[in-house]
Design a protein around this motif. Structure first.
Motif, PDB file in Angstrom:
ATOM      1  N   LEU A  84       7.002  -1.213 -10.802  1.00 54.86           N
ATOM      2  CA  LEU A  84       7.481  -0.588  -9.570  1.00 54.86           C
ATOM      3  C   LEU A  84       8.976  -0.858  -9.428  1.00 54.86           C
ATOM      4  O   LEU A  84       9.570  -1.580 -10.232  1.00 54.86           O
ATOM      5  N   ALA A  85       9.583  -0.321  -8.391  1.00 51.07           N
ATOM      6  CA  ALA A  85      11.023  -0.472  -8.196  1.00 51.07           C
ATOM      7  C   ALA A  85      11.357  -1.872  -7.657  1.00 51.07           C
ATOM      8  O   ALA A  85      10.486  -2.716  -7.441  1.00 51.07           O
ATOM      9  N   GLU A 107       2.137  -8.362 -12.180  1.00 46.83           N
ATOM     10  CA  GLU A 107       2.568  -7.571 -13.329  1.00 46.83           C
ATOM     11  C   GLU A 107       3.031  -6.185 -12.886  1.00 46.83           C
ATOM     12  O   GLU A 107       4.107  -5.704 -13.286  1.00 46.83           O
ATOM     13  N   ILE A 108       2.241  -5.523 -12.046  1.00 46.07           N
ATOM     14  CA  ILE A 108       2.607  -4.185 -11.566  1.00 46.07           C
ATOM     15  C   ILE A 108       3.803  -4.249 -10.624  1.00 46.07           C
ATOM     16  O   ILE A 108       4.730  -3.439 -10.724  1.00 46.07           O
ATOM     17  N   GLY A 151       8.953  -5.028  -5.616  1.00 47.39           N
ATOM     18  CA  GLY A 151       8.869  -6.346  -6.232  1.00 47.39           C
ATOM     19  C   GLY A 151       9.252  -7.449  -5.266  1.00 47.39           C
ATOM     20  O   GLY A 151       8.613  -8.507  -5.206  1.00 47.39           O
ATOM     21  N   ILE A 152      10.298  -7.211  -4.490  1.00 44.53           N
ATOM     22  CA  ILE A 152      10.745  -8.189  -3.493  1.00 44.53           C
ATOM     23  C   ILE A 152       9.695  -8.326  -2.390  1.00 44.53           C
ATOM     24  O   ILE A 152       9.415  -9.432  -1.916  1.00 44.53           O
ATOM     25  N   VAL A 153       9.101  -7.204  -1.998  1.00 42.55           N
ATOM     26  CA  VAL A 153       8.051  -7.232  -0.972  1.00 42.55           C
ATOM     27  C   VAL A 153       6.862  -8.063  -1.448  1.00 42.55           C
ATOM     28  O   VAL A 153       6.303  -8.871  -0.694  1.00 42.55           O
ATOM     29  N   ILE A 196       0.842  -1.204   0.000  1.00 42.46           N
ATOM     30  CA  ILE A 196       0.000   0.000   0.000  1.00 42.46           C
ATOM     31  C   ILE A 196       0.876   1.252   0.000  1.00 42.46           C
ATOM     32  O   ILE A 196       0.634   2.205  -0.754  1.00 42.46           O
ATOM     33  N   TYR A 197       1.919   1.227   0.826  1.00 45.60           N
ATOM     34  CA  TYR A 197       2.828   2.391   0.896  1.00 45.60           C
ATOM     35  C   TYR A 197       3.505   2.650  -0.451  1.00 45.60           C
ATOM     36  O   TYR A 197       3.533   3.794  -0.942  1.00 45.60           O
ATOM     37  N   PHE A 198       4.032   1.596  -1.089  1.00 42.26           N
ATOM     38  CA  PHE A 198       4.785   1.774  -2.332  1.00 42.26           C
ATOM     39  C   PHE A 198       3.875   2.207  -3.482  1.00 42.26           C
ATOM     40  O   PHE A 198       4.277   3.047  -4.307  1.00 42.26           O
TER      41      PHE A 198
END
Length: 502
Positions: free
Chosen positions: A332-333, A326-327, A337-339, A200-202
């Motif tokens: 995203l950075a 996909e997003i 993606g790792i999160v 949510i934050y990212f």
């Protein structure tokens, strides 16, 4: 994001789980530890760990994806969640006291004592079929993501990805069983919850919003409608259908399911088990609000950046299940993606490892009659348990491969559709046992009733528009299935003077 980074993360994550399994099973890896963790689990650990098991990768990916699906689902899933909460309360106040009073290892032992041998075997078989299919569907969801974003890059076939995933899960569950699962699920639930809030934050950061602005945007968007009262006959989203379906799906898939009840039975007292269920219920409801919010934010982000819903390589149709990965991986950075990968892996494997343990327990107790004798912890008994564990891993592998070949719907819809057919007879069996007194069953006919009922429901669902004036079933079909089973049991029963014990 580089497939190598994702692959390295995946194996590093499993290495942590294997180390935990080694530590937790070092002192004892016998069948008592595997089945019920020696009835020494801490309620707060079980409550927290159950969140990951109950939510799974389906909630993590499929529920957010459904928010903006072409059917206009929006937040209608929360109606179902409210039904879930009522179902959890019923489990805590009605079923758990019964299970603890009888000191059960397998909850289907109640059916044996109340209704008879064939009823007992039928109930246990229904669980084995239902949980194998349901857990395979849940694991399938993460496997198709791993395949699309990691293993396709290395030319690894889909079946091999499934085999790798199941092999990794088997490696940390086969020895310690429930004792290990309670610890690993606690860790995985922490990762799951953390990833939801970080996502949510990212996403908010990418949209140049703070958290309050984001929730105001969601509120004013076309995605935030929760309650649907229009078109009772034709709409699957009507509040009454979703609420009733949520209640009875929860009672069947949780309260009458060895998987989640096995964890509740691993605590010392009924009081601790009930504290676990009430705490879990509150957190479960709140977290689902955040999952739906993630879905709304993803569609807002996709609209702003011109991102279409990805298509399935097999069917060529849009698959909302793929929007979140996909997003996360391509728009995203690196850290987001790792999160995402962390949350998806934690959610899905927390469900599958728990299911494999419960399936093994049920088969060993209900069909091999372990947990009822003095030789349950012998080397031969432990060896049999290992073979059963491998057997269910192979069976799950086969279900996933077949499902991949035929599925063209979101996984969350597939799971609850199948559950309506497979878990319905369990509702009927337990309802008869709990509420019908002084009537004896023709026990040998029970398996036929439990086959006929889902078959009738299947036909009823297909022809409901013609037969019921345009009515369309949703998840409330499980209630109809249970009711037909209950009526069938009444028809094959007769009055008796024998007093019911339970």
């Amino acid at each position: 994001m580089s497939p190598l980074i994702l692959l390295s993360f995946l194996f590093g994550y499993f290495l942590i789980l294997i180390v935990i399994a080694f530590v937790t099973s070092k002192k004892s890896s016998d069948n008592s530890t595997f089945f019920i963790a020696n009835r020494n689990s801490k309620w707060y650990l079980v409550a927290f760990g159950m969140i990951g098991t109950a939510l799974s990768g389906v909630t993590f990916i499929s529920v957010p994806g459904e928010v903006g699906s072409p059917g206009g689902n929006q937040f209608q899933y929360f109606q179902f969640v409210l039904g879930n909460a009522i179902g959890f309360i019923i489990i805590a106040t009605v079923l758990l006291p019964l299970y603890y009073r009888m000191r059960l290892t397998s909850i289907y032992s109640y059916i044996e004592q109340r209704l008879g041998y064939y009823s007992y075997k039928t109930a246990a078989s229904i669980f084995l079929i239902s949980r194998t299919i349901g857990s395979a569907f849940r694991l399938y969801l993460v496997v198709i993501v791993l395949q699309r974003f990691i293993f396709d890059s290395y030319g690894v076939p889909f079946w091999a990805t499934v085999l790798i995933s199941l092999g990794l899960i088997w490696s940390y569950t086969f020895k310690g069983g429930l004792k290990t699962i309670i610890i690993t699920d606690t860790l995985q639930t922490f990762f799951l919850v953390l990833s939801v809030f970080l996502t949510i934050y990212f996403v908010c950061d990418s949209l140049n919003m703070n958290i309050p602005e984001a929730f105001e945007t969601i509120k004013n968007s076309g995605y935030s409608k929760i309650f649907f009262y229009e078109d009772f006959l034709t709409s699957k989203f009507h509040f009454s259908k979703q609420l009733l379906g949520g209640i009875f799906v929860t009672i069947a898939m949780t309260g009458l399911d060895q998987d989640l009840m096995q964890k509740n039975l691993s605590m010392k007292t009924i009081g601790e088990a009930q504290k676990n269920m009430f705490t879990f219920t509150g957190v479960f409801v709140i977290l689902n609000i955040f999952f739906l919010s993630v879905g709304a934010l993803l569609y807002i982000f996709a609209t702003k950046n011109g991102i279409d819903i990805p298509t399935d390589y097999v069917t060529g149709k849009p698959r909302t299940d793929f929007l979140f990965p996909e997003i996360a991986f391509n728009h995203l950075a690196l850290i987001p993606g790792i999160v995402f990968m962390l949350g998806l892996t934690a959610a899905t494997f927390a469900t599958t490892d728990s299911a494999l343990t419960a399936l093994t327990t049920s088969f060993c107790v209900d069909f091999l009659h372990m947990g009822k004798g003095d030789n349950d912890n012998s080397k031969e008994a432990v060896r049999k348990r290992h073979m059963v564990h491998v057997g269910f891993s192979v069976l799950m592998f086969l279900v996933i491969v077949v499902f991949n070949a035929i599925n063209d719907d979101s996984v969350v819809n597939g799971i609850f559709r199948v559950a309506s057919y497979t878990y319905g007879p369990l509702l009927g069996l337990y309802s008869f046992g709990l509420f019908v007194k002084n009537r004896g069953l023709h026990d040998k006919l029970v398996p036929f009733i439990c086959i006929i009922s889902p078959a009738i429901c299947y036909l009823l669902n297909d022809y409901s528009v013609q037969l019921l004036g345009g009515y369309k079933f949703s998840v409330e079909l499980i209630l109809v299935n249970g009711l037909i089973t209950f009526i069938g049991l009444l028809l094959i029963s007769k009055k008796t003077d024998q007093q019911t014990k339970f």
